[in-house]
Design a protein around this motif. Structure first.
Motif, PDB file in Angstrom:
ATOM      1  N   LEU A 143       0.824  -1.214   0.000  1.00 59.62           N
ATOM      2  CA  LEU A 143       0.000   0.000   0.000  1.00 59.62           C
ATOM      3  C   LEU A 143       0.855   1.259   0.000  1.00 59.62           C
ATOM      4  CD1 LEU A 143      -2.665   1.501   0.085  1.00 59.62           C
ATOM      5  CD2 LEU A 143      -2.728   1.161   2.573  1.00 59.62           C
TER       6      LEU A 143
ATOM      7  N   LEU B 133       2.200   1.854  -3.492  1.00 59.18           N
ATOM      8  CA  LEU B 133       1.190   2.378  -4.417  1.00 59.18           C
ATOM      9  C   LEU B 133       0.887   3.846  -4.118  1.00 59.18           C
ATOM     10  CD1 LEU B 133      -1.251  -0.675  -4.575  1.00 59.18           C
ATOM     11  CD2 LEU B 133       0.413   0.052  -6.297  1.00 59.18           C
ATOM     12  N   GLU B 134       0.860   4.208  -2.839  1.00 63.08           N
ATOM     13  CA  GLU B 134       0.663   5.612  -2.479  1.00 63.08           C
ATOM     14  C   GLU B 134       1.798   6.475  -3.031  1.00 63.08           C
ATOM     15  OE1 GLU B 134      -1.749   5.099   1.773  1.00 63.08           O
ATOM     16  OE2 GLU B 134       0.395   5.534   1.760  1.00 63.08           O
TER      17      GLU B 134
ATOM     18  N   LEU C 241       1.412   6.734  -6.919  1.00 65.85           N
ATOM     19  CA  LEU C 241       0.322   7.624  -7.334  1.00 65.85           C
ATOM     20  C   LEU C 241       0.668   9.077  -7.019  1.00 65.85           C
ATOM     21  CD1 LEU C 241      -2.401   7.347  -8.692  1.00 65.85           C
ATOM     22  CD2 LEU C 241      -3.472   7.171  -6.439  1.00 65.85           C
TER      23      LEU C 241
ATOM     24  N   VAL D 295      -6.442   4.662  -3.827  1.00 60.55           N
ATOM     25  CA  VAL D 295      -6.086   3.239  -3.927  1.00 60.55           C
ATOM     26  C   VAL D 295      -7.123   2.390  -3.229  1.00 60.55           C
ATOM     27  CG1 VAL D 295      -4.419   1.484  -3.191  1.00 60.55           C
ATOM     28  CG2 VAL D 295      -3.609   3.621  -4.189  1.00 60.55           C
ATOM     29  N   SER D 296      -7.561   2.816  -2.067  1.00 62.94           N
ATOM     30  CA  SER D 296      -8.549   2.052  -1.314  1.00 62.94           C
ATOM     31  C   SER D 296      -9.875   1.969  -2.063  1.00 62.94           C
ATOM     32  CB  SER D 296      -8.761   2.673   0.065  1.00 62.94           C
ATOM     33  OG  SER D 296      -9.664   1.905   0.835  1.00 62.94           O
TER      34      SER D 296
ATOM     35  N   ALA E 210      -9.370  -0.313  -5.071  1.00 64.77           N
ATOM     36  CA  ALA E 210      -9.178  -1.688  -4.613  1.00 64.77           C
ATOM     37  C   ALA E 210     -10.474  -2.290  -4.092  1.00 64.77           C
ATOM     38  CB  ALA E 210      -8.101  -1.727  -3.525  1.00 64.77           C
TER      39      ALA E 210
ATOM     40  N   LEU F 178      -7.364  -3.517  -0.418  1.00 66.41           N
ATOM     41  CA  LEU F 178      -6.330  -3.978  -1.332  1.00 66.41           C
ATOM     42  C   LEU F 178      -6.052  -5.456  -1.119  1.00 66.41           C
ATOM     43  CD1 LEU F 178      -4.183  -3.372  -3.473  1.00 66.41           C
ATOM     44  CD2 LEU F 178      -2.642  -2.670  -1.616  1.00 66.41           C
TER      45      LEU F 178
END
Length: 400
Positions: A97, A100-101, A104, A119-120, A123, A172
């Motif tokens: 996570l 990915l943060e 992005l 993302v959350s 996901a 996720l």
């Protein structure tokens, strides 16, 4: 184009067509899921505004979300030493996570917290799609699609379902787990292994996905050795590769933490011990529940905990009796065991149980068999309770 090239060049269009068909079939489930999540978020916004709080802050900048964004921004190495001697290290948080943060944030104007929220959300939609696909595959026939829709709505309407919209890793992880299980069920072993490895980089409970892949794969090899040689050599090789890939995420991160801390194989366990997390077979949780019965008001909470655990176990037994596929039973069993038998903070247990979505399948099948005019009010009532509870919970003690 040679004869050997034709099948290879045709794979991409076939895969795209299959994906489009799967998405169209899951569309009712995804629309229903989005509707539930929007209702819950609107309820949270109204409730928070009435209390003078920011709903978005509660979703993105509190509790574990802060730890994830700190890892994304500054990397590992941050820790907090409490007055009682406990050490809270951010090494306890798995890296997918935060990665990915960070990605992005690097390619968009979003802050790390905003990136975690996006993302959350994405996901959670992928998780809903995966849950629908798994339920549809398991039940098939007349009720498969309806069971998939009902399973997704029930998952969205869990009492702690608001976590699915937080900058946490539950959504996720559930997405990766659901699609890995679907890949196992449909014989896509390399995909299953890659997704299991990614799940292992997301949460410690990634072990449940690895166990599901391994147990199912080993049983398949055992059946072939027993005489049922239905798979071609290439198919067996892909299965072996999938099994080899599955544990790499969990093993890689745990070994890296051990090397960084100097604790070797047990370095990650030492990090978790600093958070008072461990595995004691459920003794601490049982003692926690028993202590609730020492006074009348708390005894009601204790009774609710007992009923809740009994219901979970009962649903799992029904899953076994209904003949759910082996990978689902293994995965669910490990998730339940790790959540209920860990000595972690007890307020975390409801959200730790959230990835165990297959326990909802018996209820989803029951709803799928009912007429819409009967099932809709039931689902609507459950959603309303979940929306209110999620808003109250996040504005109160909230998830740890």
């Amino acid at each position: 184009m040679t004869e050997l090239e034709a099948p290879t060049t045709a794979r991409a269009p076939r895969a795209a067509t299959a994906g489009s068909a799967s998405l169209r079939r899951a569309a009712p489930a995804l629309l229903g899921y989005a509707a539930v999540r929007i209702l819950c978020l609107l309820t949270l916004a109204v409730w928070s505004a009435a209390r003078g709080k920011s709903a978005y802050t509660l979703l993105t900048a509190r509790w574990d979300a802060l730890w994830y964004t700190r890892v994304a921004e500054l990397g590992y190495g941050y820790e907090v030493r409490l007055p009682n001697g406990d050490v809270h290290s951010n090494l306890a948080f798995f890296p997918l996570l935060p990665w990915l943060e960070r990605l992005l944030h690097a390619v968009t104007p979003l802050s790390y917290a905003d990136a975690g929220f996006v993302v959350s959300l994405l996901a959670s939609l992928a998780a809903a799609w995966g849950i629908s696909a798994v339920a549809d595959h398991v039940y098939g026939g007349r009720y498969g699609r309806r069971a998939g829709v009902c399973a997704v709505l029930l998952w969205a309407a869990l009492p702690v379902g608001i976590v699915q919209s937080m900058a946490y890793s539950e959504s996720l992880f559930t997405a990766l787990a659901a699609w890995s299980l679907y890949a196992v069920l449909t014989g896509r072993w390399v995909t299953a292994g890659l997704l299991a490895s990614a799940a292992g980089l997301t949460r410690p409970v990634g072990l449940a996905v690895v166990a599901a892949v391994w147990v199912t794969g080993v049983l398949a090899f055992a059946r072939e050795r027993g005489g049922a040689r239905t798979g071609a050599r290439a198919g067996r090789a892909r299965r072996a590769l999938g099994l080899a890939l599955a544990p790499l995420g969990t093993a890689g991160y745990v070994l890296w933490v051990g090397r960084r801390t100097g604790g070797g194989l047990f370095g990650y366990l030492d990090v978790q011990a600093g958070w008072r997390n461990g595995f004691d077979g459920g003794y601490a949780f049982a003692r926690f529940v028993a202590d609730k019965f020492t006074a009348f008001p708390s005894a009601l909470a204790g009774l609710g905990l007992v009923v809740g655990v009994a219901l979970l176990i009962r649903l799992y037994v029904v899953c076994v009796r209904q003949g759910q596929p082996v990978p689902l039973l293994v995965y669910t069993g490990v998730v339940l065991a790790l959540a209920l038998c860990a000595s972690s903070y007890f307020g975390s247990k409801p959200r730790l149980l959230m990835p165990a979505f297959p326990v909802l399948f018996p209820l989803a099948l029951t709803l799928a068999r009912l007429r819409t005019r009967t099932s809709a009010p039931v689902v609507g009532a459950v959603v309303a309770v979940a929306a209110a509870y999620g808003a109250w919970w996040l504005n109160g003690s909230g998830p740890p």
